[in-house]
Design a protein around this motif. Structure first.
Motif: not given
Length: 388
Positions: A155-168, A179-184
Protein backbone atom coordinates in the motif's frame (compact mmCIF):
# COMPACT_ATOMS: atom_id res chain seq x y z
CA UNK A 1 -12.49 -47.11 -14.34
CA UNK A 2 -14.47 -43.87 -13.93
CA UNK A 3 -17.69 -44.05 -11.93
CA UNK A 4 -21.02 -43.76 -13.79
CA UNK A 5 -21.56 -40.32 -12.21
CA UNK A 6 -18.22 -39.05 -13.56
CA UNK A 7 -19.06 -40.33 -17.02
CA UNK A 8 -22.48 -38.65 -17.00
CA UNK A 9 -21.08 -35.31 -15.79
CA UNK A 10 -18.11 -35.38 -18.19
CA UNK A 11 -20.49 -35.94 -21.10
CA UNK A 12 -22.18 -32.65 -20.27
CA UNK A 13 -19.01 -30.55 -20.08
CA UNK A 14 -19.28 -27.20 -21.88
CA UNK A 15 -23.08 -27.53 -21.72
CA UNK A 16 -25.85 -27.24 -19.12
CA UNK A 17 -25.67 -29.87 -16.40
CA UNK A 18 -29.40 -30.16 -15.77
CA UNK A 19 -30.03 -31.19 -12.18
CA UNK A 20 -26.44 -32.06 -11.28
CA UNK A 21 -25.70 -30.34 -7.97
CA UNK A 22 -22.55 -28.36 -7.21
CA UNK A 23 -21.33 -31.04 -4.78
CA UNK A 24 -21.89 -33.77 -7.38
CA UNK A 25 -20.09 -31.71 -10.01
CA UNK A 26 -17.04 -31.36 -7.75
CA UNK A 27 -17.09 -35.01 -6.71
CA UNK A 28 -17.37 -36.18 -10.33
CA UNK A 29 -14.28 -34.32 -11.55
CA UNK A 30 -11.39 -36.37 -12.92
CA UNK A 31 -8.71 -36.48 -10.22
CA UNK A 32 -5.15 -35.51 -11.08
CA UNK A 33 -2.93 -36.89 -8.33
CA UNK A 34 0.04 -34.65 -9.12
CA UNK A 35 -2.05 -31.57 -8.34
CA UNK A 36 -3.70 -33.28 -5.37
CA UNK A 37 -0.29 -33.93 -3.80
CA UNK A 38 0.74 -30.34 -4.49
CA UNK A 39 -2.42 -28.99 -2.84
CA UNK A 40 -1.90 -31.28 0.18
CA UNK A 41 1.72 -30.15 0.55
CA UNK A 42 0.62 -26.49 0.83
CA UNK A 43 -2.06 -27.09 3.48
CA UNK A 44 0.10 -26.58 6.61
CA UNK A 45 1.50 -23.30 5.29
CA UNK A 46 -1.95 -22.08 4.27
CA UNK A 47 -3.39 -22.98 7.69
CA UNK A 48 -0.56 -21.12 9.43
CA UNK A 49 -0.73 -17.99 7.23
CA UNK A 50 -2.36 -15.66 9.85
CA UNK A 51 0.17 -16.79 12.45
CA UNK A 52 3.09 -16.33 10.05
CA UNK A 53 1.90 -12.81 9.21
CA UNK A 54 1.75 -11.86 12.89
CA UNK A 55 5.25 -13.19 13.54
CA UNK A 56 6.69 -11.42 10.51
CA UNK A 57 5.17 -8.13 11.62
CA UNK A 58 6.98 -8.28 14.97
CA UNK A 59 10.69 -7.68 15.56
CA UNK A 60 10.58 -9.66 18.83
CA UNK A 61 9.31 -13.14 19.73
CA UNK A 62 5.64 -13.09 20.64
CA UNK A 63 4.15 -14.69 23.75
CA UNK A 64 2.06 -17.70 22.79
CA UNK A 65 -0.85 -16.82 25.15
CA UNK A 66 -1.04 -13.35 23.55
CA UNK A 67 -1.09 -14.88 20.08
CA UNK A 68 -3.83 -17.29 21.13
CA UNK A 69 -5.96 -14.33 22.22
CA UNK A 70 -5.31 -12.35 19.04
CA UNK A 71 -5.65 -15.16 16.50
CA UNK A 72 -7.89 -18.20 16.15
CA UNK A 73 -5.05 -20.70 16.55
CA UNK A 74 -7.14 -23.70 15.52
CA UNK A 75 -4.32 -25.17 13.48
CA UNK A 76 -4.52 -28.87 14.30
CA UNK A 77 -6.92 -31.30 15.86
CA UNK A 78 -4.42 -31.89 18.66
CA UNK A 79 -4.01 -28.18 19.36
CA UNK A 80 -1.77 -25.29 18.23
CA UNK A 81 1.20 -26.38 20.37
CA UNK A 82 1.28 -29.75 18.63
CA UNK A 83 1.15 -27.98 15.25
CA UNK A 84 4.05 -25.69 16.12
CA UNK A 85 6.19 -28.58 17.35
CA UNK A 86 5.62 -30.42 14.07
CA UNK A 87 7.58 -27.76 12.18
CA UNK A 88 10.76 -26.87 14.13
CA UNK A 89 12.47 -25.67 10.94
CA UNK A 90 9.84 -22.91 10.60
CA UNK A 91 8.69 -22.08 14.16
CA UNK A 92 10.96 -21.57 17.18
CA UNK A 93 9.40 -22.05 20.63
CA UNK A 94 11.28 -20.47 23.51
CA UNK A 95 11.05 -21.22 27.24
CA UNK A 96 10.55 -20.37 30.09
CA UNK A 97 6.83 -20.02 30.56
CA UNK A 98 4.95 -18.32 29.12
CA UNK A 99 6.28 -19.78 25.88
CA UNK A 100 7.25 -17.31 23.19
CA UNK A 101 7.25 -17.93 19.46
CA UNK A 102 9.24 -16.65 16.50
CA UNK A 103 10.16 -17.74 13.00
CA UNK A 104 13.49 -19.45 12.42
CA UNK A 105 16.01 -17.31 10.52
CA UNK A 106 15.77 -19.63 7.50
CA UNK A 107 11.98 -19.41 7.37
CA UNK A 108 11.94 -15.65 7.96
CA UNK A 109 14.38 -15.11 5.09
CA UNK A 110 12.37 -17.23 2.66
CA UNK A 111 9.06 -15.64 3.64
CA UNK A 112 10.48 -12.16 3.09
CA UNK A 113 11.10 -12.80 -0.62
CA UNK A 114 8.62 -10.80 -2.72
CA UNK A 115 8.42 -8.97 -6.02
CA UNK A 116 10.20 -5.65 -6.35
CA UNK A 117 7.95 -2.55 -6.17
CA UNK A 118 8.38 -2.07 -9.93
CA UNK A 119 7.35 -5.67 -10.73
CA UNK A 120 4.51 -5.48 -8.22
CA UNK A 121 3.27 -2.28 -9.86
CA UNK A 122 3.14 -4.02 -13.24
CA UNK A 123 1.16 -6.91 -11.74
CA UNK A 124 -1.25 -4.55 -10.01
CA UNK A 125 -1.78 -2.54 -13.21
CA UNK A 126 -2.74 -5.67 -15.09
CA UNK A 127 -5.09 -6.76 -12.33
CA UNK A 128 -6.85 -3.40 -12.34
CA UNK A 129 -6.96 -3.28 -16.14
CA UNK A 130 -9.13 -6.42 -16.17
CA UNK A 131 -11.85 -4.53 -14.33
CA UNK A 132 -14.28 -2.66 -16.60
CA UNK A 133 -14.10 0.32 -14.23
CA UNK A 134 -10.29 0.02 -13.89
CA UNK A 135 -10.88 -0.15 -10.14
CA UNK A 136 -11.01 -2.83 -7.42
CA UNK A 137 -11.76 -2.90 -3.68
CA UNK A 138 -8.54 -2.67 -1.70
CA UNK A 139 -9.73 -5.41 0.66
CA UNK A 140 -10.03 -7.81 -2.30
CA UNK A 141 -6.45 -7.05 -3.34
CA UNK A 142 -5.31 -7.65 0.25
CA UNK A 143 -6.82 -11.14 0.09
CA UNK A 144 -4.52 -12.10 -2.80
CA UNK A 145 -1.35 -10.15 -1.97
CA UNK A 146 0.55 -13.38 -1.27
CA UNK A 147 -0.62 -14.99 -4.49
CA UNK A 148 0.49 -11.90 -6.44
CA UNK A 149 3.82 -11.74 -4.53
CA UNK A 150 3.15 -8.12 -3.53
CA UNK A 151 5.47 -6.66 -0.84
CA UNK A 152 4.13 -6.61 2.72
CA UNK A 153 3.92 -2.83 2.57
CA UNK A 154 2.52 -2.69 -0.98
CA UNK A 155 0.00 0.00 0.00
CA UNK A 156 2.95 2.31 0.67
CA UNK A 157 5.75 1.00 -1.56
CA UNK A 158 3.59 0.24 -4.61
CA UNK A 159 0.34 2.22 -4.44
CA UNK A 160 1.58 5.40 -2.75
CA UNK A 161 4.96 5.01 -4.42
CA UNK A 162 3.41 5.22 -7.91
CA UNK A 163 0.88 8.09 -7.77
CA UNK A 164 0.98 8.41 -11.56
CA UNK A 165 -0.43 4.87 -11.79
CA UNK A 166 -2.69 4.35 -8.79
CA UNK A 167 -5.18 6.34 -6.78
CA UNK A 168 -6.80 5.22 -3.53
CA UNK A 169 -10.25 6.66 -2.76
CA UNK A 170 -12.93 5.99 -0.13
CA UNK A 171 -15.59 3.48 -1.14
CA UNK A 172 -18.94 5.33 -1.12
CA UNK A 173 -20.84 2.04 -0.88
CA UNK A 174 -18.99 0.77 2.22
CA UNK A 175 -17.79 3.04 5.04
CA UNK A 176 -14.16 2.65 6.16
CA UNK A 177 -13.17 0.82 2.98
CA UNK A 178 -11.27 1.99 -0.09
CA UNK A 179 -11.28 1.51 -3.84
CA UNK A 180 -8.01 1.26 -5.74
CA UNK A 181 -8.13 2.98 -9.14
CA UNK A 182 -5.84 2.69 -12.15
CA UNK A 183 -4.88 6.24 -13.11
CA UNK A 184 -3.01 5.46 -16.32
CA UNK A 185 -4.92 5.87 -19.58
CA UNK A 186 -6.14 2.39 -20.60
CA UNK A 187 -5.89 3.39 -24.27
CA UNK A 188 -2.16 3.88 -23.83
CA UNK A 189 -1.67 0.51 -22.12
CA UNK A 190 -0.31 -2.41 -24.09
CA UNK A 191 -1.44 -5.47 -22.15
CA UNK A 192 -1.02 -8.74 -24.02
CA UNK A 193 -2.76 -11.68 -22.30
CA UNK A 194 -0.48 -14.52 -21.21
CA UNK A 195 -2.53 -16.96 -23.30
CA UNK A 196 -1.15 -15.36 -26.46
CA UNK A 197 2.24 -16.92 -25.73
CA UNK A 198 0.87 -20.47 -25.93
CA UNK A 199 -2.29 -20.06 -28.02
CA UNK A 200 -2.35 -22.82 -30.71
CA UNK A 201 -4.87 -20.98 -32.91
CA UNK A 202 -6.92 -17.82 -32.85
CA UNK A 203 -9.30 -17.82 -29.86
CA UNK A 204 -7.99 -21.21 -28.71
CA UNK A 205 -6.43 -22.20 -25.37
CA UNK A 206 -3.65 -24.70 -24.80
CA UNK A 207 -5.21 -27.93 -23.53
CA UNK A 208 -3.50 -30.47 -21.28
CA UNK A 209 -5.98 -33.08 -20.07
CA UNK A 210 -5.20 -35.09 -16.94
CA UNK A 211 -3.77 -38.60 -17.23
CA UNK A 212 -6.47 -41.14 -17.97
CA UNK A 213 -9.03 -38.54 -19.04
CA UNK A 214 -11.39 -40.11 -21.55
CA UNK A 215 -11.63 -38.07 -24.77
CA UNK A 216 -14.55 -39.40 -26.74
CA UNK A 217 -15.20 -38.43 -30.35
CA UNK A 218 -18.25 -36.39 -29.30
CA UNK A 219 -16.28 -34.59 -26.60
CA UNK A 220 -13.44 -33.76 -28.99
CA UNK A 221 -15.97 -32.24 -31.39
CA UNK A 222 -17.50 -30.07 -28.65
CA UNK A 223 -14.07 -28.91 -27.50
CA UNK A 224 -13.06 -28.01 -31.08
CA UNK A 225 -16.25 -25.96 -31.51
CA UNK A 226 -15.62 -24.19 -28.21
CA UNK A 227 -11.99 -23.46 -29.10
CA UNK A 228 -13.11 -21.70 -32.30
CA UNK A 229 -15.72 -19.60 -30.52
CA UNK A 230 -14.76 -15.88 -30.48
CA UNK A 231 -14.74 -14.03 -27.17
CA UNK A 232 -13.70 -10.74 -25.60
CA UNK A 233 -10.24 -10.86 -24.01
CA UNK A 234 -9.52 -10.04 -20.35
CA UNK A 235 -8.42 -6.47 -21.10
CA UNK A 236 -11.25 -5.64 -23.51
CA UNK A 237 -14.07 -3.49 -22.18
CA UNK A 238 -17.41 -5.30 -22.46
CA UNK A 239 -20.67 -3.39 -22.13
CA UNK A 240 -23.12 -4.83 -19.59
CA UNK A 241 -26.28 -6.42 -20.93
CA UNK A 242 -29.20 -4.01 -21.18
CA UNK A 243 -31.41 -4.16 -18.13
CA UNK A 244 -29.29 -6.90 -16.60
CA UNK A 245 -31.60 -9.54 -18.05
CA UNK A 246 -30.75 -13.16 -17.27
CA UNK A 247 -32.42 -14.39 -20.46
CA UNK A 248 -29.61 -14.86 -22.96
CA UNK A 249 -29.13 -17.14 -25.93
CA UNK A 250 -27.10 -20.32 -25.67
CA UNK A 251 -24.41 -18.83 -27.92
CA UNK A 252 -24.21 -15.64 -25.85
CA UNK A 253 -23.85 -17.65 -22.65
CA UNK A 254 -21.05 -19.75 -24.17
CA UNK A 255 -19.23 -16.53 -25.16
CA UNK A 256 -19.69 -15.20 -21.61
CA UNK A 257 -18.25 -18.46 -20.30
CA UNK A 258 -15.28 -18.28 -22.65
CA UNK A 259 -14.53 -14.72 -21.61
CA UNK A 260 -14.62 -15.90 -17.97
CA UNK A 261 -12.08 -18.60 -18.92
CA UNK A 262 -9.85 -15.90 -20.44
CA UNK A 263 -10.07 -13.74 -17.32
CA UNK A 264 -9.38 -16.67 -15.00
CA UNK A 265 -6.44 -17.74 -17.18
CA UNK A 266 -4.95 -14.25 -17.04
CA UNK A 267 -5.58 -13.92 -13.28
CA UNK A 268 -3.81 -17.22 -12.59
CA UNK A 269 -0.97 -16.16 -14.89
CA UNK A 270 -0.45 -13.10 -12.68
CA UNK A 271 -0.11 -15.22 -9.52
CA UNK A 272 3.38 -16.31 -8.59
CA UNK A 273 2.47 -20.00 -8.17
CA UNK A 274 -0.27 -20.08 -10.83
CA UNK A 275 -2.87 -21.13 -8.28
CA UNK A 276 -5.48 -19.44 -6.09
CA UNK A 277 -8.39 -20.36 -3.86
CA UNK A 278 -11.68 -20.18 -5.72
CA UNK A 279 -13.22 -18.18 -2.87
CA UNK A 280 -10.56 -15.48 -3.28
CA UNK A 281 -10.97 -15.28 -7.04
CA UNK A 282 -14.76 -15.05 -6.63
CA UNK A 283 -14.35 -11.69 -4.88
CA UNK A 284 -13.42 -10.18 -8.25
CA UNK A 285 -16.31 -11.71 -10.18
CA UNK A 286 -18.54 -8.62 -10.22
CA UNK A 287 -15.63 -6.25 -10.88
CA UNK A 288 -14.38 -8.34 -13.79
CA UNK A 289 -17.87 -8.56 -15.26
CA UNK A 290 -18.04 -12.37 -14.96
CA UNK A 291 -21.66 -13.46 -15.35
CA UNK A 292 -21.29 -17.21 -14.91
CA UNK A 293 -20.48 -19.49 -11.98
CA UNK A 294 -16.70 -19.39 -11.60
CA UNK A 295 -16.40 -22.80 -9.96
CA UNK A 296 -18.27 -24.38 -12.86
CA UNK A 297 -15.91 -22.62 -15.28
CA UNK A 298 -12.95 -24.39 -13.66
CA UNK A 299 -14.68 -27.77 -13.55
CA UNK A 300 -16.03 -27.57 -17.10
CA UNK A 301 -12.57 -26.99 -18.59
CA UNK A 302 -10.28 -29.71 -17.20
CA UNK A 303 -7.82 -29.22 -20.05
CA UNK A 304 -7.10 -25.65 -18.87
CA UNK A 305 -7.64 -25.73 -15.10
CA UNK A 306 -7.50 -28.22 -12.27
CA UNK A 307 -9.67 -27.74 -9.18
CA UNK A 308 -8.61 -29.47 -5.97
CA UNK A 309 -10.88 -29.86 -2.94
CA UNK A 310 -8.04 -30.95 -0.68
CA UNK A 311 -8.33 -29.77 2.93
CA UNK A 312 -11.98 -28.68 2.58
CA UNK A 313 -10.95 -25.78 0.36
CA UNK A 314 -11.23 -25.34 -3.39
CA UNK A 315 -7.93 -24.41 -5.05
CA UNK A 316 -7.61 -23.94 -8.80
CA UNK A 317 -4.37 -24.46 -10.73
CA UNK A 318 -3.42 -23.35 -14.24
CA UNK A 319 -2.53 -26.62 -15.96
CA UNK A 320 -0.14 -25.34 -18.60
CA UNK A 321 2.03 -23.70 -15.92
CA UNK A 322 2.89 -27.10 -14.40
CA UNK A 323 4.72 -30.22 -15.47
CA UNK A 324 4.53 -33.23 -13.14
CA UNK A 325 3.58 -31.08 -10.18
CA UNK A 326 6.30 -28.46 -10.67
CA UNK A 327 6.19 -24.98 -12.19
CA UNK A 328 7.46 -24.85 -15.75
CA UNK A 329 8.81 -21.32 -15.25
CA UNK A 330 9.78 -20.89 -11.58
CA UNK A 331 10.93 -17.55 -10.24
CA UNK A 332 12.67 -16.29 -7.13
CA UNK A 333 9.45 -15.96 -5.14
CA UNK A 334 8.00 -19.33 -6.16
CA UNK A 335 11.29 -21.07 -5.39
CA UNK A 336 11.41 -19.46 -1.93
CA UNK A 337 7.86 -20.64 -1.22
CA UNK A 338 8.68 -24.12 -2.48
CA UNK A 339 11.56 -24.25 0.03
CA UNK A 340 9.21 -23.21 2.84
CA UNK A 341 6.82 -26.00 1.87
CA UNK A 342 9.78 -28.43 1.85
CA UNK A 343 10.80 -27.29 5.35
CA UNK A 344 7.29 -27.97 6.60
CA UNK A 345 7.08 -31.34 4.89
CA UNK A 346 10.33 -32.40 6.58
CA UNK A 347 8.67 -31.87 9.97
CA UNK A 348 11.07 -33.29 12.60
CA UNK A 349 13.04 -35.57 10.29
CA UNK A 350 16.80 -35.54 10.81
CA UNK A 351 16.64 -33.66 14.13
CA UNK A 352 17.84 -36.55 16.26
CA UNK A 353 14.62 -38.43 17.01
CA UNK A 354 14.60 -42.20 17.06
CA UNK A 355 12.74 -42.60 13.79
CA UNK A 356 14.68 -40.05 11.76
CA UNK A 357 16.80 -42.51 9.78
CA UNK A 358 13.78 -44.50 8.66
CA UNK A 359 11.71 -41.45 7.92
CA UNK A 360 14.37 -39.66 5.89
CA UNK A 361 14.15 -42.40 3.26
CA UNK A 362 10.50 -41.68 2.61
CA UNK A 363 11.17 -37.94 2.32
CA UNK A 364 8.62 -35.22 1.88
CA UNK A 365 6.61 -37.07 -0.75
CA UNK A 366 4.72 -39.23 1.73
CA UNK A 367 3.47 -36.19 3.64
CA UNK A 368 2.28 -34.61 0.41
CA UNK A 369 -0.03 -37.59 -0.08
CA UNK A 370 -1.85 -37.01 3.23
CA UNK A 371 -5.43 -35.85 3.10
CA UNK A 372 -4.68 -32.78 5.17
CA UNK A 373 -7.74 -33.35 7.36
CA UNK A 374 -5.62 -32.98 10.52
CA UNK A 375 -4.99 -29.33 9.66
CA UNK A 376 -7.80 -27.02 10.68
CA UNK A 377 -8.48 -24.17 8.31
CA UNK A 378 -8.49 -20.55 9.42
CA UNK A 379 -12.13 -19.60 9.89
CA UNK A 380 -12.01 -17.13 6.99
CA UNK A 381 -11.24 -20.03 4.67
CA UNK A 382 -13.81 -22.61 5.75
CA UNK A 383 -15.69 -23.98 2.76
CA UNK A 384 -18.37 -25.21 1.32
CA UNK A 385 -18.06 -22.78 -1.60
CA UNK A 386 -21.42 -21.14 -2.33
CA UNK A 387 -22.69 -20.75 -5.84
CA UNK A 388 -20.56 -17.93 -7.27
Amino acid sequence: MPSPLRVRVAARLLHARGKTTAAQHVAARHLDHAFERLAAAHLPLVAAAPLVDALRASTEPLALPDLARRLPLRLHRRGPLHFLRLFPRVFRLRAPLPLSLSLTPAAAGLLAVASSPADAARTLRRLLAMSASRALPLRAVFRVWRELALPDDFEDSVVAGHPHLFHLAPNPAEPNTHILHLVADPAAEDFTPAVERTRPDRYAFKLQFPPGFRLTKEYRKKVKEWQQLPYAGPYEVVSPRAGGSKRVSKLARRKMEKRAVGIAHEFLSLTVEKMVEVEKFSQFRKWFGIEVNVRDVFLDHPGIFYLSAKGKRHTVFLREAYDRGKLVEPNEVSEARAKIVELMLLRRRGLGNANSSANMASGATSDAKESGDDFVEHEDCLLDIPET
